[in-house]
Design a protein around this motif. Structure first.
Motif, PDB file in Angstrom:
ATOM      1  N   VAL A  71       0.834  -1.205   0.000  1.00  0.00           N
ATOM      2  CA  VAL A  71       0.000   0.000   0.000  1.00  0.00           C
ATOM      3  C   VAL A  71       0.870   1.256   0.000  1.00  0.00           C
ATOM      4  N   LEU A  72       1.959   1.232   0.780  1.00  0.00           N
ATOM      5  CA  LEU A  72       2.858   2.380   0.826  1.00  0.00           C
ATOM      6  C   LEU A  72       3.470   2.654  -0.542  1.00  0.00           C
ATOM      7  N   VAL A  73       3.888   1.605  -1.231  1.00  0.00           N
ATOM      8  CA  VAL A  73       4.484   1.774  -2.558  1.00  0.00           C
ATOM      9  C   VAL A  73       3.459   2.338  -3.540  1.00  0.00           C
ATOM     10  N   LEU A  74       2.235   1.817  -3.495  1.00  0.00           N
ATOM     11  CA  LEU A  74       1.199   2.294  -4.407  1.00  0.00           C
ATOM     12  C   LEU A  74       0.842   3.753  -4.134  1.00  0.00           C
ATOM     13  N   ARG A  75       0.719   4.106  -2.869  1.00  0.00           N
ATOM     14  CA  ARG A  75       0.394   5.490  -2.534  1.00  0.00           C
ATOM     15  C   ARG A  75       1.545   6.425  -2.880  1.00  0.00           C
ATOM     16  N   ALA A  76       2.767   5.964  -2.663  1.00  0.00           N
ATOM     17  CA  ALA A  76       3.925   6.800  -2.987  1.00  0.00           C
ATOM     18  C   ALA A  76       4.028   7.056  -4.480  1.00  0.00           C
ATOM     19  N   SER A  77       3.577   6.102  -5.292  1.00  0.00           N
ATOM     20  CA  SER A  77       3.633   6.289  -6.740  1.00  0.00           C
ATOM     21  C   SER A  77       2.671   7.369  -7.217  1.00  0.00           C
ATOM     22  N   ARG A  78       1.673   7.700  -6.390  1.00  0.00           N
ATOM     23  CA  ARG A  78       0.678   8.706  -6.772  1.00  0.00           C
ATOM     24  C   ARG A  78       0.807  10.009  -5.979  1.00  0.00           C
ATOM     25  N   ASN A  79       1.567   9.972  -4.887  1.00  0.00           N
ATOM     26  CA  ASN A  79       1.679  11.135  -4.007  1.00  0.00           C
ATOM     27  C   ASN A  79       3.133  11.601  -3.980  1.00  0.00           C
ATOM     28  N   ARG A  80       3.380  12.783  -4.524  1.00  0.00           N
ATOM     29  CA  ARG A  80       4.756  13.270  -4.631  1.00  0.00           C
ATOM     30  C   ARG A  80       5.383  13.489  -3.262  1.00  0.00           C
ATOM     31  N   GLN A  81       4.635  14.040  -2.305  1.00  0.00           N
ATOM     32  CA  GLN A  81       5.186  14.303  -0.984  1.00  0.00           C
ATOM     33  C   GLN A  81       5.537  13.006  -0.259  1.00  0.00           C
ATOM     34  N   LEU A  82       4.647  12.021  -0.350  1.00  0.00           N
ATOM     35  CA  LEU A  82       4.934  10.735   0.283  1.00  0.00           C
ATOM     36  C   LEU A  82       6.125  10.065  -0.390  1.00  0.00           C
ATOM     37  N   ARG A  83       6.180  10.160  -1.709  1.00  0.00           N
ATOM     38  CA  ARG A  83       7.308   9.573  -2.437  1.00  0.00           C
ATOM     39  C   ARG A  83       8.614  10.238  -2.028  1.00  0.00           C
ATOM     40  N   ASP A 285      39.747  34.991  -9.380  1.00  0.00           N
ATOM     41  CA  ASP A 285      39.968  36.419  -9.166  1.00  0.00           C
ATOM     42  C   ASP A 285      38.980  37.278  -9.943  1.00  0.00           C
ATOM     43  N   GLU A 286      38.570  36.796 -11.108  1.00  0.00           N
ATOM     44  CA  GLU A 286      37.677  37.586 -11.941  1.00  0.00           C
ATOM     45  C   GLU A 286      36.225  37.233 -11.639  1.00  0.00           C
ATOM     46  N   ASP A 287      35.318  38.070 -12.117  1.00  0.00           N
ATOM     47  CA  ASP A 287      33.893  37.820 -11.931  1.00  0.00           C
ATOM     48  C   ASP A 287      33.484  36.582 -12.718  1.00  0.00           C
ATOM     49  N   VAL A 288      32.635  35.783 -12.101  1.00  0.00           N
ATOM     50  CA  VAL A 288      32.183  34.545 -12.724  1.00  0.00           C
ATOM     51  C   VAL A 288      30.669  34.531 -12.731  1.00  0.00           C
ATOM     52  N   ASP A 289      30.093  34.061 -13.814  1.00  0.00           N
ATOM     53  CA  ASP A 289      28.645  33.970 -13.927  1.00  0.00           C
ATOM     54  C   ASP A 289      28.144  32.825 -13.053  1.00  0.00           C
ATOM     55  N   SER A 290      27.379  33.140 -12.021  1.00  0.00           N
ATOM     56  CA  SER A 290      26.893  32.110 -11.101  1.00  0.00           C
ATOM     57  C   SER A 290      25.737  31.310 -11.678  1.00  0.00           C
ATOM     58  N   ASN A 291      25.247  31.660 -12.868  1.00  0.00           N
ATOM     59  CA  ASN A 291      24.160  30.887 -13.468  1.00  0.00           C
ATOM     60  C   ASN A 291      24.604  29.479 -13.846  1.00  0.00           C
ATOM     61  N   ALA A 292      25.913  29.253 -13.845  1.00  0.00           N
ATOM     62  CA  ALA A 292      26.408  27.918 -14.182  1.00  0.00           C
ATOM     63  C   ALA A 292      25.966  26.887 -13.163  1.00  0.00           C
ATOM     64  N   ILE A 293      25.590  27.333 -11.977  1.00  0.00           N
ATOM     65  CA  ILE A 293      25.169  26.389 -10.950  1.00  0.00           C
ATOM     66  C   ILE A 293      23.734  26.707 -10.524  1.00  0.00           C
ATOM     67  N   ALA A 294      22.884  27.004 -11.483  1.00  0.00           N
ATOM     68  CA  ALA A 294      21.487  27.286 -11.180  1.00  0.00           C
ATOM     69  C   ALA A 294      20.779  26.028 -10.701  1.00  0.00           C
ATOM     70  N   ALA A 295      19.647  26.224 -10.069  1.00  0.00           N
ATOM     71  CA  ALA A 295      18.902  25.091  -9.508  1.00  0.00           C
ATOM     72  C   ALA A 295      18.355  24.199 -10.607  1.00  0.00           C
ATOM     73  N   PRO A 296      18.225  22.886 -10.333  1.00  0.00           N
ATOM     74  CA  PRO A 296      17.607  22.001 -11.327  1.00  0.00           C
ATOM     75  C   PRO A 296      16.144  22.365 -11.517  1.00  0.00           C
ATOM     76  N   VAL A 297      15.673  22.293 -12.746  1.00  0.00           N
ATOM     77  CA  VAL A 297      14.295  22.691 -13.030  1.00  0.00           C
ATOM     78  C   VAL A 297      13.391  21.492 -13.244  1.00  0.00           C
ATOM     79  N   ASP A 298      13.975  20.316 -13.400  1.00  0.00           N
ATOM     80  CA  ASP A 298      13.180  19.122 -13.659  1.00  0.00           C
ATOM     81  C   ASP A 298      13.436  18.117 -12.547  1.00  0.00           C
ATOM     82  N   GLN A 299      12.548  18.084 -11.572  1.00  0.00           N
ATOM     83  CA  GLN A 299      12.697  17.170 -10.452  1.00  0.00           C
ATOM     84  C   GLN A 299      11.680  16.045 -10.604  1.00  0.00           C
ATOM     85  N   THR A 300      12.165  14.820 -10.587  1.00  0.00           N
ATOM     86  CA  THR A 300      11.286  13.675 -10.783  1.00  0.00           C
ATOM     87  C   THR A 300      10.683  13.182  -9.489  1.00  0.00           C
ATOM     88  N   MET A 301      11.260  13.557  -8.362  1.00  0.00           N
ATOM     89  CA  MET A 301      10.738  13.065  -7.093  1.00  0.00           C
ATOM     90  C   MET A 301       9.661  13.995  -6.558  1.00  0.00           C
TER      91      MET A 301
END
Length: 301
Positions: A71-83, A285-301
């Motif tokens: 039951v836990l596995v089935l509910r987790a497959s449908r509920n993102r927070q539980l998963r 030493d020089e300025d670096v674009d911090s966008n290279a480490i932006a947050a992931p936009v596609d989370q599967t969990m």
């Protein structure tokens, strides 16, 4: 909303006490039953009703456990927070050697720590070297800490940014031999040579992560306020539960419609970008674009 989020976050700290209370209650019930029934133990063994009941319980408890798992596995497959909750628990359990969890797959901890250290070393010593800032969230902070504990060579100096870190709240409390105060102090000292290079962001609404050494005051962006560089001296930097409106253009008021930080809201906060930029100045030493480490936009969990 913030008050409810903070109250929910404190339940993590009450969890061990609750479990200990339930264990003490169960032990007390067993003691009482032993005292009451031990003198007449021979009568209990002759009671067909009792022995039959015990047999039924012994038969149905494993079935109930298996059914509950399904039951836990089935509910987790449908509920993102539980998963997500199940995934977090799975990550914590399978991080440790298999001797501590023989019914699960082999531990990923040793392989992940080795791979991360090897990867950073390859980037730094490449013919076209890359400057590395290690950024970790949640369970990743545990992996990052374990990795940096192994980085003992003189050329392994990696700045570290952690947020949503369960290092003190969960791991130091439950695994003190590996992530206790002495281990964290040693890691802090190592990351302070030749100069401090560790920042840990945390928020009161985070139910999993927290401060590691000292809660300290909350960081607020304001014209005459301190710079985020001050976190290098203290490691821990508490941020507001809800972000400010537009501090870059002089609006320092808290956004009443802003999202609560919680455990996964650090990626979108200005303090995250500021912390990355502070740590980047240590390795470049020089300025670096911090966008290279932006947050992931596609989370599967």
């Amino acid at each position: 909303m913030i008050r409810r989020a903070r109250a929910a976050a404190t339940l993590t700290d009450a969890g061990p006490a609750l479990i200990a209370g339930l264990a003490a209650l169960a032990f007390g019930i067993l003691v009482v039953m032993a005292v009451l029934f031990f003198p007449d133990l021979h009568r209990l063994t002759r009671s067909a009703l009792l022995s039959g009941g015990i047999s039924v319980i012994a038969m149905f408890v494993p079935i109930a456990l298996v059914a509950g798992l399904v039951v836990l596995v089935l509910r987790a497959s449908r509920n993102r927070q539980l998963r997500r909750a199940v995934s977090i628990l799975w990550d914590v359990i399978t991080f440790w050697p298999r001797a501590t969890h023989p019914l699960t797959p082999p531990s990923y901890g040793g392989r992940t720590v080795w791979d991360l250290r090897t990867r950073m070393d390859a980037l730094v010593h490449d013919p076209q070297p890359t400057r590395v800032v290690l950024i970790a969230h949640s369970q990743g902070t545990v992996i990052a800490a374990a990795t940096l504990m192994q980085c003992t060579r003189a050329d392994e100096h990696y700045p570290l940014l952690t947020f949503g870190a369960p290092l003190r709240r969960l791991y130091a409390r439950n695994f003190p031999a590996y992530f206790g105060a002495s281990a964290m102090d040693e890691l802090r000292a190592r990351l302070a040579r030749p100069e401090p290079r560790w920042i840990n962001l945390w928020a009161l609404t985070d139910p999993i992560g927290s401060w590691v050494f000292d809660p300290g005051p909350v960081f607020v962006q304001e014209p005459s306020g301190p710079d985020l560089r001050m976190a290098l001296a203290t490691v821990d930097c508490r941020i507001l539960d809800v972000g400010q409106r537009d501090p870059q253009h002089g609006d320092y008021a808290v956004d009443p419609e802003g999202a609560v930080c919680g455990h996964s809201g650090f990626w979108d906060r200005a303090e995250y970008t500021m912390a990355v930029e502070v740590l980047q100045t240590i390795v470049v030493d020089e300025d670096v674009d911090s966008n290279a480490i932006a947050a992931p936009v596609d989370q599967t969990m």
